[in-house]
Design an enzyme around this catalytic site. Sequence first.
Site, short mmCIF file in Angstrom:
data_model
loop_
_atom_site.label_atom_id
_atom_site.label_comp_id
_atom_site.label_asym_id
_atom_site.label_seq_id
_atom_site.Cartn_x
_atom_site.Cartn_y
_atom_site.Cartn_z
CB THR A 174 -0.87 0.01 1.28
OG1 THR A 174 -1.93 -0.94 1.14
CG2 THR A 174 -1.50 1.34 1.58
CB VAL A 203 -13.79 -2.69 0.26
CG1 VAL A 203 -13.27 -1.34 0.72
CG2 VAL A 203 -14.56 -2.55 -1.05
CB THR A 225 0.69 -0.39 4.93
OG1 THR A 225 1.00 -1.58 4.17
CG2 THR A 225 1.87 -0.04 5.83
N GLY A 228 -5.65 -5.78 6.00
CA GLY A 228 -6.74 -4.82 6.03
C GLY A 228 -7.94 -5.22 6.87
#
Length: 307
Positions: A174, A203, A225, A228
């Site tokens: 990321t 997502v 980062t 997630g």
Amino acid sequence: MTYALAIHGGAGVLRKSRMTPKHEAAYHAGLARALEAGHAILRDGGAALDAVTAAVCVLEDEALFNAGRGAVFTADGRHEMDAAVMDGTNRRAGAVAGLFGPRNPVRAARAVMERTEHVLLIGENALRVASEAGLPFEDDAYFFTEDRWTALQETLAMRARGEDNDDPARKHGTVGAVARDVRGHLAAATSTGGMTAKAPGRVGDTPLIGAGTFADDATCAVSGTGHGEIFTRWTAASEIAARMRHLGESVAQAAGHVVMQDLAPNDGSGGVIAIDAQGRIATPFNCEGMYRGMVSHDMAPSTLIYR
Ligand code: ASP
């Protein structure tokens, strides 16, 4: 003229044992370019929001990092990008998720913030907002990188054999930036391709305000980062701000606590960059490395990968 900027290129670093001097130099050079893009704005008295947007755009344009051009592939061989920006001045925020097309998803996120009444847009309308904002679009060929394609094939093969993909560089990454400008305002921006071979429609934390991205002048700006799902469930970014506000912790204490005590024991590998209203920076991570860099009015630019 007090200002400061921190950036990251993700916690999905190449294992130290596999890092070649050539690769290492390329990562440092990419980080240094992004740092300079943001630094130039802050040095001239520009806004933190502009500095983080500019720094993230450079990282998105660099194929080495998992965002924009170098975004990883989903399980069905596509790109779905997530990005967010947040302005600490007034907690305005904008984000996009599952996006493919705009060259710089962070600018699409900013267009959502500046041109709509909403925080997070997906699908056709997110693309329309980006296109009405005049943002450049790119095609499959631009976003195709051999390394990411190979990583997808390897990950799918491992999955078929029932093995875990435990290589952080193959798995994720990321990019992000946090800044404090000369007027004392904070901002954060984060952009990602997500996780290699993620399910279509998945997502991550990046575009979720309070999970992977957060900024409030009263406390701090954060860009995360890592894994997630765990950052989301532990609302990592806003938890750092909450610890500062309610417990009176410093940014280093609060960010360190969330990364080491909340995320690490719960399969939340990764790290954050965080900055407070005085421009103090914390960059804790609980994995082997995190591509990162920082600069301030009284500190020369530096870029780092491992501890
Ligand atoms: N946090 C990102 C995601 O889950 C990936 C990463 O930062 O490595 O989409």
